[in-house]
Design a protein around this motif. Structure first.
Motif, PDB file in Angstrom:
ATOM      1  N   MET A   1       0.817  -1.213   0.000  1.00 63.76           N
ATOM      2  CA  MET A   1       0.000   0.000   0.000  1.00 63.76           C
ATOM      3  C   MET A   1       0.854   1.268   0.000  1.00 63.76           C
ATOM      4  O   MET A   1       0.615   2.183  -0.796  1.00 63.76           O
TER       5      MET A   1
ATOM      6  N   PHE B   1      -1.338   2.442  -3.577  1.00 63.00           N
ATOM      7  CA  PHE B   1      -2.269   2.670  -2.480  1.00 63.00           C
ATOM      8  C   PHE B   1      -3.501   1.770  -2.532  1.00 63.00           C
ATOM      9  O   PHE B   1      -4.154   1.537  -1.510  1.00 63.00           O
TER      10      PHE B   1
ATOM     11  N   ASP C   1      -4.107  -1.228  -2.524  1.00 64.58           N
ATOM     12  CA  ASP C   1      -3.939  -2.586  -1.992  1.00 64.58           C
ATOM     13  C   ASP C   1      -5.227  -3.108  -1.368  1.00 64.58           C
ATOM     14  O   ASP C   1      -5.933  -2.398  -0.660  1.00 64.58           O
TER      15      ASP C   1
ATOM     16  N   GLY D   1      -2.577   7.298  -0.197  1.00 67.39           N
ATOM     17  CA  GLY D   1      -3.043   6.117   0.521  1.00 67.39           C
ATOM     18  C   GLY D   1      -3.373   6.416   1.968  1.00 67.39           C
ATOM     19  O   GLY D   1      -4.406   5.971   2.491  1.00 67.39           O
TER      20      GLY D   1
END
Length: 426
Positions: free
Chosen positions: A120, A125, A127, A220
């Motif tokens: 991430m 980001f 993920d 993220g």
């Protein structure tokens, strides 16, 4: 004296359910297409007018429409169902050894969460591994519940909670006279999100790896407090539980015994999911380029989620039935090695996409139309499938799967091994 139960460890290749591996590999293709067409190519980061212009030619409209109808969220749903089904398999195998699934399962999730956090913040980001790990812990609450309870709770988390959340967000403020204030807050949120996405796109366009990854980590981190996250977590848990139910019933482990039910699931899944998808596609085409969207369209999200679930289930059932036919098994079995090392390929897709789209790579972010993005994704995935065949002909696990297992069991797993080109594809 009674014998102690055997120590937990990775299953042998002969114990694998090959249709599940093939189905997981197939799902991974759809996940890659979804991530590429929505995020990696920067489409959702562009200003609305620019995104519409990029997708305006007839070919791009057709690609976008087919993607929304057949792929978007359907393969993610399929992947999520398989996660829950995998939990049911782990539980049954642990019971067969006379041990508890809990200790190993917890360690598996903790390691998965660690891998996800690195993915991430260091790579991309978007993920999903961290979310799967967090929600996966909740599955332990259902390990001793009946099939009926699991199915009822799945329906609750899939439908009741999201609808209730939407009503709470939109209807209650109107009833209490706070609708105007809520609308102002939502407008401010949309404007802030547009600003964040523009900054993220600017970061990705940089020719510096450090700058692009700093922009990724910042976006993220800022995306974690999302007001819609409870709905997302509820839907994922519901899909997990549906997969647990399917795993307990043995729907995909023993296809012949459940052939009548799988045929019904195929028909209903494809039928209901297809009809809803066509309706949603028609609405989207009718509103294409519209400057304002009617308020009732917001409620289509609930209907759309129902269609996504039905079509995802239909895909799974149809795939399992086709896999029983020798000719189709040879075709669909191509995905089996990819499914066995899905974690490695998932992470590899992010890295390859950064090289393709980010400014320090080929710099295609925000510039590739849907048709080219889809073509590039399919070509890259074909290369991944070939790589997975080559790798598993020489090694027992994918490289990240090997790391995951070694950390989970607290000892280095043997990587060299036993697979042959034939067994890797069967």
């Amino acid at each position: 004296m009674s014998e102690s139960p055997p120590a937990a460890g990775p299953i042998d290749n002969s114990e694998r359910v090959h249709v599940l591996d093939a189905l997981r590999g197939f799902a991974l293709l759809g996940v890659f297409l979804s991530n590429s067409l929505n995020w990696f190519n920067g489409r959702l980061l562009l200003p609305r007018e620019q995104a519409l212009a990029l997708g305006a030619p007839p070919l791009e409209v057709a690609v976008n429409s087919l993607f929304a109808l057949l792929v978007e969220q359907k393969f993610v749903t399929l992947f999520t169902l398989l996660f829950g089904l995998g939990f049911a398999l782990q539980m049954s195998r642990a019971e067969g050894r006379g041990t508890s699934v809990v200790p190993v399962y917890r360690r598996r999730l903790l390691v998965l969460m660690g891998i996800g956090l690195v993915h991430m913040f260091a790579i991309w980001f978007g993920d999903i591994l961290t979310t799967y790990a967090v929600v996966g812990f909740l599955l332990l609450l259902f390990r001793q519940r009946s099939e009926k309870t699991v199915l009822v709770c799945a329906a609750l988390f899939l439908f009741v909670v999201p609808i209730g959340f939407s009503v709470g967000q939109r209807v209650l403020p109107a009833l209490t006279g706070g609708a105007a204030e809520v609308e102002r807050a939502q407008k401010a949120t949309r404007e802030e999100e547009a600003r964040r996405r523009a900054a993220y796109l600017a970061g990705l366009s940089s020719d510096s790896v450090v700058t692009t990854q700093q922009a990724n980590a910042r976006y993220g981190w800022d995306s974690i407090p999302n007001p819609n996250r409870p709905v997302l977590l509820s839907i994922i848990l519901g899909r997990f539980l549906l997969g647990v139910w399917a795993g307990r019933r043995g729907l995909l482990q023993d296809v012949e015994r459940h052939r009548p039910l799988l045929r019904k699931l195929t028909a209903w899944g494809m039928g209901v999911g297809g009809v809803i998808g066509l309706v949603v596609m028609g609405i989207n085409l009718a509103l294409l380029g519209a400057t304002s969207v009617p308020g009732w369209v917001v409620w289509m999200r609930v209907v759309k989620d129902v269609g996504i679930l039905f079509l995802g289930v239909g895909y799974a059932a149809a795939f399992a039935l086709l896999f029983q036919k020798e000719r189709w098994k040879k075709v669909l079995g191509v995905f089996t090695p990819a499914g066995r090392m899905a974690l490695t390929l998932y992470l590899m897709q992010s890295v390859l996409s950064l090289c393709l789209y980010d400014g320090w790579g080929l710099g295609m972010v925000g510039r590739t139309p849907p048709s080219l993005t889809a073509l590039l994704s399919v070509v890259l995935f074909a290369g991944q499938v070939a790589f997975s065949h080559w790798w598993l002909a020489r090694f027992r696990f994918g490289p990240v799967e090997w790391l995951w297992r070694s950390l989970t069991y607290g000892r280095m797993q043997s990587l060299r091994g036993v697979s042959s080109p034939a067994s890797a594809a069967n």
